[in-house]
Design a protein around this motif. Structure first.
Motif, PDB file in Angstrom:
ATOM      1  N   GLN A 102       0.834  -1.203   0.000  1.00  0.00           N
ATOM      2  CA  GLN A 102       0.000   0.000   0.000  1.00  0.00           C
ATOM      3  C   GLN A 102       0.867   1.249   0.000  1.00  0.00           C
ATOM      4  O   GLN A 102       0.497   2.254  -0.606  1.00  0.00           O
ATOM      5  CB  GLN A 102      -0.943  -0.005   1.192  1.00  0.00           C
ATOM      6  CG  GLN A 102      -2.066  -0.999   1.066  1.00  0.00           C
ATOM      7  CD  GLN A 102      -3.082  -0.873   2.187  1.00  0.00           C
ATOM      8  OE1 GLN A 102      -3.079   0.087   2.952  1.00  0.00           O
ATOM      9  NE2 GLN A 102      -3.957  -1.854   2.274  1.00  0.00           N
ATOM     10  N   GLU A 103       2.007   1.182   0.658  1.00  0.00           N
ATOM     11  CA  GLU A 103       2.918   2.327   0.701  1.00  0.00           C
ATOM     12  C   GLU A 103       3.382   2.696  -0.716  1.00  0.00           C
ATOM     13  O   GLU A 103       3.388   3.871  -1.093  1.00  0.00           O
ATOM     14  CB  GLU A 103       4.117   1.998   1.587  1.00  0.00           C
ATOM     15  CG  GLU A 103       5.090   3.135   1.741  1.00  0.00           C
ATOM     16  CD  GLU A 103       6.263   2.738   2.637  1.00  0.00           C
ATOM     17  OE1 GLU A 103       7.410   2.978   2.219  1.00  0.00           O
ATOM     18  OE2 GLU A 103       6.019   2.198   3.732  1.00  0.00           O
ATOM     19  N   GLU A 104       3.741   1.691  -1.474  1.00  0.00           N
ATOM     20  CA  GLU A 104       4.182   1.916  -2.858  1.00  0.00           C
ATOM     21  C   GLU A 104       3.042   2.493  -3.697  1.00  0.00           C
ATOM     22  O   GLU A 104       3.232   3.441  -4.469  1.00  0.00           O
ATOM     23  CB  GLU A 104       4.655   0.577  -3.427  1.00  0.00           C
ATOM     24  CG  GLU A 104       5.268   0.636  -4.792  1.00  0.00           C
ATOM     25  CD  GLU A 104       5.727  -0.753  -5.257  1.00  0.00           C
ATOM     26  OE1 GLU A 104       6.247  -0.804  -6.380  1.00  0.00           O
ATOM     27  OE2 GLU A 104       5.569  -1.753  -4.535  1.00  0.00           O
ATOM     28  N   LEU A 105       1.843   1.939  -3.544  1.00  0.00           N
ATOM     29  CA  LEU A 105       0.683   2.436  -4.272  1.00  0.00           C
ATOM     30  C   LEU A 105       0.365   3.867  -3.859  1.00  0.00           C
ATOM     31  O   LEU A 105       0.064   4.714  -4.710  1.00  0.00           O
ATOM     32  CB  LEU A 105      -0.523   1.524  -4.029  1.00  0.00           C
ATOM     33  CG  LEU A 105      -1.829   1.917  -4.700  1.00  0.00           C
ATOM     34  CD1 LEU A 105      -1.670   2.053  -6.218  1.00  0.00           C
ATOM     35  CD2 LEU A 105      -2.914   0.895  -4.359  1.00  0.00           C
ATOM     36  N   SER A 106       0.475   4.165  -2.571  1.00  0.00           N
ATOM     37  CA  SER A 106       0.208   5.510  -2.065  1.00  0.00           C
ATOM     38  C   SER A 106       1.154   6.534  -2.690  1.00  0.00           C
ATOM     39  O   SER A 106       0.732   7.638  -3.061  1.00  0.00           O
ATOM     40  CB  SER A 106       0.336   5.521  -0.542  1.00  0.00           C
ATOM     41  OG  SER A 106       0.073   6.797  -0.038  1.00  0.00           O
ATOM     42  N   ARG A 107       2.442   6.165  -2.821  1.00  0.00           N
ATOM     43  CA  ARG A 107       3.415   7.084  -3.442  1.00  0.00           C
ATOM     44  C   ARG A 107       3.048   7.359  -4.898  1.00  0.00           C
ATOM     45  O   ARG A 107       3.117   8.508  -5.358  1.00  0.00           O
ATOM     46  CB  ARG A 107       4.823   6.488  -3.369  1.00  0.00           C
ATOM     47  CG  ARG A 107       5.496   6.647  -2.032  1.00  0.00           C
ATOM     48  CD  ARG A 107       6.999   6.374  -2.087  1.00  0.00           C
ATOM     49  NE  ARG A 107       7.340   5.122  -2.728  1.00  0.00           N
ATOM     50  CZ  ARG A 107       7.492   3.961  -2.100  1.00  0.00           C
ATOM     51  NH1 ARG A 107       7.344   3.899  -0.803  1.00  0.00           N
ATOM     52  NH2 ARG A 107       7.811   2.867  -2.777  1.00  0.00           N
ATOM     53  N   LEU A 108       2.652   6.328  -5.636  1.00  0.00           N
ATOM     54  CA  LEU A 108       2.286   6.531  -7.040  1.00  0.00           C
ATOM     55  C   LEU A 108       1.000   7.353  -7.176  1.00  0.00           C
ATOM     56  O   LEU A 108       0.863   8.153  -8.099  1.00  0.00           O
ATOM     57  CB  LEU A 108       2.144   5.184  -7.752  1.00  0.00           C
ATOM     58  CG  LEU A 108       3.454   4.422  -7.961  1.00  0.00           C
ATOM     59  CD1 LEU A 108       3.199   3.016  -8.480  1.00  0.00           C
ATOM     60  CD2 LEU A 108       4.374   5.179  -8.908  1.00  0.00           C
ATOM     61  N   LEU A 109       0.075   7.154  -6.242  1.00  0.00           N
ATOM     62  CA  LEU A 109      -1.139   7.970  -6.252  1.00  0.00           C
ATOM     63  C   LEU A 109      -0.816   9.431  -5.933  1.00  0.00           C
ATOM     64  O   LEU A 109      -1.365  10.342  -6.564  1.00  0.00           O
ATOM     65  CB  LEU A 109      -2.163   7.442  -5.239  1.00  0.00           C
ATOM     66  CG  LEU A 109      -2.982   6.248  -5.669  1.00  0.00           C
ATOM     67  CD1 LEU A 109      -3.793   5.703  -4.489  1.00  0.00           C
ATOM     68  CD2 LEU A 109      -3.913   6.607  -6.820  1.00  0.00           C
TER      69      LEU A 109
END
Length: 170
Positions: A23-30
């Motif tokens: 989720q951390e990786e997805l949050s950064r891309l978002l």
């Protein structure tokens, strides 16, 4: 389009075009796309999109969207291709048949991805799967002979694993 729908669409695009394992990786891309969200909001969004984590061929995990045609956005995205389409599952260590239950042992961490790939086969020989860390339980459709079921796994499970289990299917 409202902000939530736009964000869900962005998540779908990111998950479709990238291997995202956290989720951390997805949050950064978002955030790079202008969507700054809390972890709780991201969890709710992932649940709404019917995502799940599956093992990758490289030992990690990735998010995939389950049944993307049912996602509540205007545009439908293609599902992430499963490894079921790419050949043999080398993480499978053994298979055993007990009645209508097929027990599949894998290397640790691979069972979830294997169960996903088995479900994606949409095989009439199997009714469903349940996975743990290193075991998949698959329920076999008793309408078919054991030989038909065995033959359906040729090229999917390693030949060495199938050869060891052949007697159980005769």
């Amino acid at each position: 389009m409202n902000k939530r729908k736009t964000r869900l669409q962005a998540i779908l695009e990111i998950l479709t075009n990238n291997v995202i394992g956290s989720q951390e990786e997805l949050s950064r891309l978002l955030a790079a796309r202008g969507f700054v969200v809390t972890q709780a909001t991201l969890s709710r969004d992932l649940k709404a999109l019917r995502t799940t984590k599956v093992a990758t061929d490289f030992g990690g995990y990735r998010y995939v969207v389950m049944q993307p045609g049912e996602v509540p956005v205007d545009e439908v995205w293609e599902a992430v291709p499963s490894t079921a389409q790419s050949g043999t599952h080398h993480a499978v260590e053994s298979i055993a048949l007990a009645g209508n239950i097929l027990v599949i042992k894998t290397r640790t961490g691979y069972a979830s991805g294997l169960a996903y790939d088995i479900d994606q086969l949409d095989s009439p020989y199997l009714l469903g799967t349940i996975s743990g860390a290193d075991t998949v339980i698959a329920i076999v459709n008793e309408q078919y002979s054991r030989t038909e079921i065995f033959d359906s796994f040729l090229g999917f499970f390693p030949d060495s694993v199938l050869e060891k289990a052949r007697d159980q299917f005769l």
